[in-house]
Design an enzyme around this catalytic site. Structure first.
Site, mmCIF file in Angstrom:
data_model
loop_
_atom_site.group_PDB
_atom_site.id
_atom_site.type_symbol
_atom_site.label_atom_id
_atom_site.label_comp_id
_atom_site.label_asym_id
_atom_site.label_seq_id
_atom_site.Cartn_x
_atom_site.Cartn_y
_atom_site.Cartn_z
ATOM 1 N N SER A 148 0.591 -0.797 -0.045
ATOM 2 C CA SER A 148 0.089 -0.158 0.212
ATOM 3 C C SER A 148 1.163 1.297 0.001
ATOM 4 O O SER A 148 2.489 1.180 0.463
ATOM 5 C CB SER A 148 -1.160 0.387 1.363
ATOM 6 O OG SER A 148 -1.080 1.136 1.453
ATOM 7 N N TYR A 164 -1.296 -1.355 10.583
ATOM 8 C CA TYR A 164 -1.299 -0.767 8.582
ATOM 9 C C TYR A 164 -0.171 -0.387 8.133
ATOM 10 O O TYR A 164 -0.025 -0.619 7.717
ATOM 11 C CB TYR A 164 -2.546 -0.775 8.929
ATOM 12 C CG TYR A 164 -3.208 -0.679 7.145
ATOM 13 C CD1 TYR A 164 -3.053 -1.842 6.530
ATOM 14 C CD2 TYR A 164 -3.171 0.386 6.425
ATOM 15 C CE1 TYR A 164 -4.204 -1.932 5.274
ATOM 16 C CE2 TYR A 164 -2.810 0.322 4.757
ATOM 17 C CZ TYR A 164 -3.943 -0.758 4.725
ATOM 18 O OH TYR A 164 -4.039 -0.614 2.792
HETATM 19 N N1 LIG Z 1 -8.561 -1.006 -0.287
HETATM 20 C C1 LIG Z 1 -8.167 0.480 -0.493
HETATM 21 O O1 LIG Z 1 -7.736 1.664 -0.734
HETATM 22 C C2 LIG Z 1 -6.414 -0.067 -0.275
HETATM 23 C C3 LIG Z 1 -5.028 0.399 -0.663
HETATM 24 C C4 LIG Z 1 -3.649 -0.076 -0.520
HETATM 25 C C5 LIG Z 1 -3.719 -1.279 -0.394
HETATM 26 N N2 LIG Z 1 -4.713 -1.965 -0.137
HETATM 27 C C6 LIG Z 1 -4.349 -3.800 -0.224
HETATM 28 O O2 LIG Z 1 -5.312 -5.055 -0.769
HETATM 29 C C7 LIG Z 1 -5.631 -5.412 -0.079
HETATM 30 C C8 LIG Z 1 -7.189 -6.146 -0.426
HETATM 31 O O3 LIG Z 1 -7.454 -5.328 0.390
HETATM 32 P P1 LIG Z 1 -9.435 -4.827 -0.177
HETATM 33 O O4 LIG Z 1 -9.115 -3.615 -0.367
HETATM 34 O O5 LIG Z 1 -9.817 -5.547 -1.066
HETATM 35 O O6 LIG Z 1 -10.438 -5.489 1.420
HETATM 36 P P2 LIG Z 1 -11.625 -6.448 0.680
HETATM 37 O O7 LIG Z 1 -12.615 -6.109 -0.048
HETATM 38 O O8 LIG Z 1 -12.121 -5.944 2.801
HETATM 39 O O9 LIG Z 1 -11.019 -7.160 1.136
HETATM 40 C C9 LIG Z 1 -9.990 -8.423 2.205
HETATM 41 C C10 LIG Z 1 -9.513 -10.082 1.631
HETATM 42 O O10 LIG Z 1 -9.167 -10.541 2.052
HETATM 43 C C11 LIG Z 1 -10.001 -11.698 3.252
HETATM 44 N N3 LIG Z 1 -9.764 -11.592 4.037
HETATM 45 C C12 LIG Z 1 -9.345 -11.081 5.112
HETATM 46 N N4 LIG Z 1 -9.619 -11.024 6.313
HETATM 47 C C13 LIG Z 1 -8.537 -12.623 6.192
HETATM 48 C C14 LIG Z 1 -7.852 -13.984 6.877
HETATM 49 N N5 LIG Z 1 -8.073 -13.960 8.526
HETATM 50 N N6 LIG Z 1 -7.931 -14.819 5.925
HETATM 51 C C15 LIG Z 1 -7.380 -14.578 4.605
HETATM 52 N N7 LIG Z 1 -8.308 -13.960 4.472
HETATM 53 C C16 LIG Z 1 -9.005 -13.041 4.594
HETATM 54 C C17 LIG Z 1 -11.698 -11.277 2.711
HETATM 55 O O11 LIG Z 1 -12.094 -12.334 2.347
HETATM 56 P P3 LIG Z 1 -12.751 -12.722 3.603
HETATM 57 O O12 LIG Z 1 -13.469 -11.469 4.683
HETATM 58 O O13 LIG Z 1 -13.624 -14.062 4.191
HETATM 59 O O14 LIG Z 1 -11.674 -13.571 4.842
HETATM 60 C C18 LIG Z 1 -11.583 -10.404 1.157
HETATM 61 O O15 LIG Z 1 -11.225 -11.564 0.592
HETATM 62 C C19 LIG Z 1 -5.370 -5.536 0.802
HETATM 63 O O16 LIG Z 1 -4.152 -5.822 1.348
HETATM 64 C C20 LIG Z 1 -5.055 -4.328 1.180
HETATM 65 O O17 LIG Z 1 -4.007 -3.637 2.420
HETATM 66 C C21 LIG Z 1 -6.552 -1.467 -0.274
#
Ligand SMILES: NC(=O)c1ccc[n+]([C@@H]2O[C@H](COP(=O)([O-])OP(=O)(O)OC[C@H]3O[C@@H](n4cnc5c(N)ncnc54)[C@H](OP(=O)(O)O)[C@@H]3O)[C@@H](O)[C@H]2O)c1
Length: 257
Positions: A148, A164
């Site tokens: 990120s 984070y």
């Molecule tokens: N959205 C943003 O603005 C942003 C920006 C920079 C980086 N990121 C990064 O992008 C990645 C995805 O985030 P997102 O924004 O797409 O969030 P999200 O919609 O909450 O997706 C998170 C994913 O991770 C899974 N997950 C969460 N906890 C888990 C666990 N303990 N074991 C296995 N799977 C788990 C969730 O499924 P379950 O809940 O079913 O487990 C879901 O598939 C993350 O690493 C986040 O830090 C996001």
């Protein structure tokens, strides 16, 4: 090889953690569109089933494996399930992640452990397992970590996500260190650093601060539903053969000033 061949993923197997929704599903879809067969993981089996149906509608082959990545003892079985099904893994996208907001001085112990265990510890133990059982023996592999922009800097004072930022900073330096170790095995290790994308994880924050974030983003927008596709395909394919230990920022320019 032509440029189209360099980006082609036909016959490759990609394991995408957190592939059930959000950024993980977007990246899984991109890899599938370029020909990869997919294994997607998350905790909730029903969300995985919905994602699988969505991807299969596009003719993409998908295996789902439900499980909590912070239960480290389950990681060998997760990798075993993918290897039993496909016989190989070529691309690992370490994308599952979680965050927690609280002032550092009040940050709950459980929240710190949850964030670090998923974003750093589970990510490493899974990469180690895939390296040992697939990438190192086959002398090829692509490790991609969803870090990120929070791993490259701090936050505005009113956005307290200390665990984070610490975890994502660890992810960025993790790819540098692992790239140095695994280059000898022809394994590329890179990070993608997204800016803000609407997702289940970010929606609460974006409701509060979305306008402010957009105002500080040179391209004047949040990340969208196709904005990580090019980056992940590049880092997963032969097009990035000579790129390793890199953190590719996809943030609309928000880190430029
Ligand atoms: N959205 C943003 O603005 C942003 C920006 C920079 C980086 N990121 C990064 O992008 C990645 C995805 O985030 P997102 O924004 O797409 O969030 P999200 O919609 O909450 O997706 C998170 C994913 O991770 C899974 N997950 C969460 N906890 C888990 C666990 N303990 N074991 C296995 N799977 C788990 C969730 O499924 P379950 O809940 O079913 O487990 C879901 O598939 C993350 O690493 C986040 O830090 C996001």
């Amino acid at each position: 090889m032509s440029v189209k061949q360099l980006f082609d993923l036909t016959g490759k197997v990609a394991l995408v953690t957190g592939g059930s929704r959000g950024l993980g599903l977007q990246m899984a879809e991109a890899l599938g569109e370029m020909g990869a067969r997919l294994a997607i993981t998350a905790r909730k089996a029903e969300e995985l089933a919905t994602a699988k149906a969505h991807l299969e509608q596009q003719g993409i082959e998908v295996l789902t494996v439900a499980g909590d990545l912070s239960q480290f003892e389950r990681i060998p079985d997760l990798v075993g399930a993918v290897l039993d099904h496909y016989g190989r893994i070529d691309i690992l996208v370490n994308n599952a992640g979680a965050s927690w907001g609280a002032p550092a001085e009040d940050y709950p112990f459980e929240a710190w452990m949850k964030v670090i265990n998923l974003n750093v510890n589970g990510m490493f133990f899974l990469t180690q397992e895939v390296g040992r059982r697939a990438f190192i023996p086959q002398r090829s592999g692509k490790v991609i970590v969803t870090a990120s922009i929070a791993g490259l800097r701090g936050n505005p004072p009113h956005m307290p996500t200390i665990a984070y930022n610490a975890a994502k900073g660890a992810d960025v330096n993790f790819v540098r260190a692992l790239a140095a170790e695994w280059g000898r095995y022809n394994i590329n290790v890179n990070a993608i650093c997204p800016g803000f994308f609407p997702s289940k994880m970010s929606n609460g924050l974006l409701q509060q601060m979305g306008d402010e974030i957009v105002a500080h983003t040179p391209l004047g927008r949040l990340g969208g539903e196709e904005d990580l596709k090019g980056a992940v395909v590049y880092l997963a394919s032969e097009a990035s053969r000579h790129v390793t230990g890199h953190a590719l920022v996809v943030d609309g320019g928000s880190g430029t000033y």
